[in-house]
Design a protein around this motif. Structure first.
Motif, PDB file in Angstrom:
ATOM      1  N   GLY A  26       0.702   5.707   3.462  1.00 51.08           N
ATOM      2  CA  GLY A  26       0.634   4.530   4.309  1.00 51.08           C
ATOM      3  C   GLY A  26       0.455   4.889   5.775  1.00 51.08           C
ATOM      4  O   GLY A  26      -0.195   5.887   6.118  1.00 51.08           O
ATOM      5  N   ALA A  27       1.064   4.094   6.652  1.00 47.88           N
ATOM      6  CA  ALA A  27       0.852   4.256   8.094  1.00 47.88           C
ATOM      7  C   ALA A  27       1.233   5.656   8.579  1.00 47.88           C
ATOM      8  O   ALA A  27       0.628   6.188   9.512  1.00 47.88           O
ATOM      9  CB  ALA A  27       1.641   3.199   8.849  1.00 47.88           C
ATOM     10  N   TRP A  59       0.631   8.408   7.376  1.00 49.87           N
ATOM     11  CA  TRP A  59      -0.456   9.380   7.220  1.00 49.87           C
ATOM     12  C   TRP A  59      -1.244   9.524   8.517  1.00 49.87           C
ATOM     13  O   TRP A  59      -1.676  10.614   8.873  1.00 49.87           O
ATOM     14  CB  TRP A  59      -1.374   8.967   6.062  1.00 49.87           C
ATOM     15  CG  TRP A  59      -2.526   9.890   5.849  1.00 49.87           C
ATOM     16  CD1 TRP A  59      -3.858   9.606   5.985  1.00 49.87           C
ATOM     17  CD2 TRP A  59      -2.455  11.274   5.459  1.00 49.87           C
ATOM     18  NE1 TRP A  59      -4.617  10.712   5.717  1.00 49.87           N
ATOM     19  CE2 TRP A  59      -3.780  11.745   5.387  1.00 49.87           C
ATOM     20  CE3 TRP A  59      -1.399  12.147   5.174  1.00 49.87           C
ATOM     21  CZ2 TRP A  59      -4.077  13.056   5.039  1.00 49.87           C
ATOM     22  CZ3 TRP A  59      -1.696  13.462   4.832  1.00 49.87           C
ATOM     23  CH2 TRP A  59      -3.011  13.904   4.762  1.00 49.87           C
ATOM     24  N   PHE A  60      -1.429   8.405   9.229  1.00 59.09           N
ATOM     25  CA  PHE A  60      -2.256   8.408  10.437  1.00 59.09           C
ATOM     26  C   PHE A  60      -1.530   8.998  11.641  1.00 59.09           C
ATOM     27  O   PHE A  60      -2.146   9.226  12.673  1.00 59.09           O
ATOM     28  CB  PHE A  60      -2.719   6.982  10.754  1.00 59.09           C
ATOM     29  CG  PHE A  60      -3.683   6.443   9.737  1.00 59.09           C
ATOM     30  CD1 PHE A  60      -5.045   6.615   9.889  1.00 59.09           C
ATOM     31  CD2 PHE A  60      -3.216   5.782   8.608  1.00 59.09           C
ATOM     32  CE1 PHE A  60      -5.933   6.133   8.953  1.00 59.09           C
ATOM     33  CE2 PHE A  60      -4.100   5.294   7.664  1.00 59.09           C
ATOM     34  CZ  PHE A  60      -5.459   5.465   7.823  1.00 59.09           C
ATOM     35  N   THR A 106      -3.872   8.316   2.003  1.00 61.49           N
ATOM     36  CA  THR A 106      -3.650   7.125   2.829  1.00 61.49           C
ATOM     37  C   THR A 106      -2.875   6.079   2.043  1.00 61.49           C
ATOM     38  O   THR A 106      -1.914   5.479   2.549  1.00 61.49           O
ATOM     39  CB  THR A 106      -4.994   6.546   3.288  1.00 61.49           C
ATOM     40  OG1 THR A 106      -5.683   7.510   4.084  1.00 61.49           O
ATOM     41  CG2 THR A 106      -4.805   5.271   4.100  1.00 61.49           C
ATOM     42  N   ARG A 107      -3.282   5.851   0.801  1.00 65.85           N
ATOM     43  CA  ARG A 107      -2.616   4.839  -0.019  1.00 65.85           C
ATOM     44  C   ARG A 107      -1.195   5.253  -0.378  1.00 65.85           C
ATOM     45  O   ARG A 107      -0.325   4.414  -0.556  1.00 65.85           O
ATOM     46  CB  ARG A 107      -3.452   4.571  -1.277  1.00 65.85           C
ATOM     47  CG  ARG A 107      -4.816   3.964  -0.941  1.00 65.85           C
ATOM     48  CD  ARG A 107      -5.692   3.765  -2.157  1.00 65.85           C
ATOM     49  NE  ARG A 107      -7.027   3.315  -1.756  1.00 65.85           N
ATOM     50  CZ  ARG A 107      -7.989   2.978  -2.604  1.00 65.85           C
ATOM     51  NH1 ARG A 107      -7.766   3.037  -3.910  1.00 65.85           N
ATOM     52  NH2 ARG A 107      -9.168   2.586  -2.156  1.00 65.85           N
ATOM     53  N   LEU A 132       0.827  -1.207   0.000  1.00 67.92           N
ATOM     54  CA  LEU A 132       0.000   0.000   0.000  1.00 67.92           C
ATOM     55  C   LEU A 132       0.867   1.265   0.000  1.00 67.92           C
ATOM     56  O   LEU A 132       0.573   2.227  -0.657  1.00 67.92           O
ATOM     57  CB  LEU A 132      -0.910  -0.023   1.232  1.00 67.92           C
ATOM     58  CG  LEU A 132      -2.106   0.903   1.240  1.00 67.92           C
ATOM     59  CD1 LEU A 132      -3.059   0.566   0.101  1.00 67.92           C
ATOM     60  CD2 LEU A 132      -2.848   0.788   2.557  1.00 67.92           C
TER      61      LEU A 132
END
Lengths: 137, 133
Positions: free
Chosen positions: A73-74, A76-77, A69-70, A1
């Motif tokens: 990936g992680a 972004w959060f 997000t894609r 991803l």
């Protein structure tokens, strides 16, 4: 991803996301049939002077968020920042396409922050929502 | 109440919500998108909610609707700073306050800033939303 790395270059284009957004999706997103308003009810929308129901602005924000997000990936959060500006109204059915391009790389103490210009365009290629986003890679 | 009644600096009534599996699936179905991180597993261990599943915590209708003309309610801008992922099933508490109000192009505008915290005390997202009022 995850596709963003420290080696990602300015000018990199994010994978686009294109969805035909229908009346049924518009209603589902806005809570029909419990919520009857100009996002869900055609008669109410027409009484307000619209051609049809009005898609909630946050729909295009959601598509922009998804391509980010894609891409990030992680990260972004945990390090993502997003600023959305809503420009045009959208009436279903309408094909909405989210796109983005890396515009800048900024060195920070904890990594490199990639800055992305993103937007959602309608099927006439008019931008309905524009965004500036960034995250650490 | 109207735009004149908005007090910059005043806190909004906090609210809570739980992002359930059903809510996530409904959100994804409505948007016509899929991502296994939201429904199966993610790098954080278990499914997480899409970043904007609340649309914008700072745009909560209960905070805005007492002051807005709903027929001319225009969502102009939203900003988000993501701090931690929200795990599906966690309860979220949102606190907010009015941070500005101004007039521009013959319209009244106002902004709310909000912070969403999960039941473990982790800040999930800070958000800021500007509407016409």
């Amino acid at each position: 991803l995850r596709t963003a790395t420290k080696k990602t270059e300015v000018g990199h284009e994010l994978s686009p996301l294109s969805v035909m957004f229908t009346l049924e999706m518009c209603r589902a997103y806005s809570g029909w049939p419990e919520n009857k308003n100009f996002h869900t009810d055609i008669d109410i929308a027409k009484k307000k002077g619209f051609l049809s129901v009005l898609v909630e602005a946050s729909v295009s924000g959601a598509y922009i968020n998804e391509i980010l997000t894609r891409f990030f990936g992680a990260g972004w959060f945990k390090t993502g920042k997003l600023r959305l500006t809503f420009l045009r109204s959208v009436h279903p059915p309408q094909r909405l396409t989210a796109k983005g391009i890396v515009r800048e790389k900024i060195e920070e103490d904890s990594g490199i922050r990639l800055v992305v210009e993103a937007w959602v365009e309608n099927e006439n290629e008019e931008k309905v929502t524009v965004a500036t986003a960034s995250a650490l890679v | 109440m109207t735009w004149e009644d908005i007090e910059v600096g005043r806190e909004c009534e906090p609210y809570e919500y739980v992002v359930t599996e059903e809510a996530v699936q409904g959100y994804l179905n409505a948007l016509g998108i899929g991502n296994p991180w939201y429904t199966h597993d993610s790098p954080f261990g278990g499914p997480i909610a899409p970043g904007l599943i609340s649309k914008s915590d700072a745009a909560d209708p209960n905070w805005w609707f007492p002051f807005v003309d709903r027929s001319a309610f225009l969502h102009a801008r939203s900003e988000f700073e993501f701090i931690h992922p929200l795990r599906v099933g966690k309860k979220v508490t949102v606190k907010g306050r009015w941070v500005e109000k101004y007039q521009k192009r013959d319209r009244n505008w106002a902004t709310i800033e909000a912070v969403a915290v999960d039941e473990d005390g982790l800040i999930i997202v800070k958000s800021r939303t500007t509407h016409t009022v």
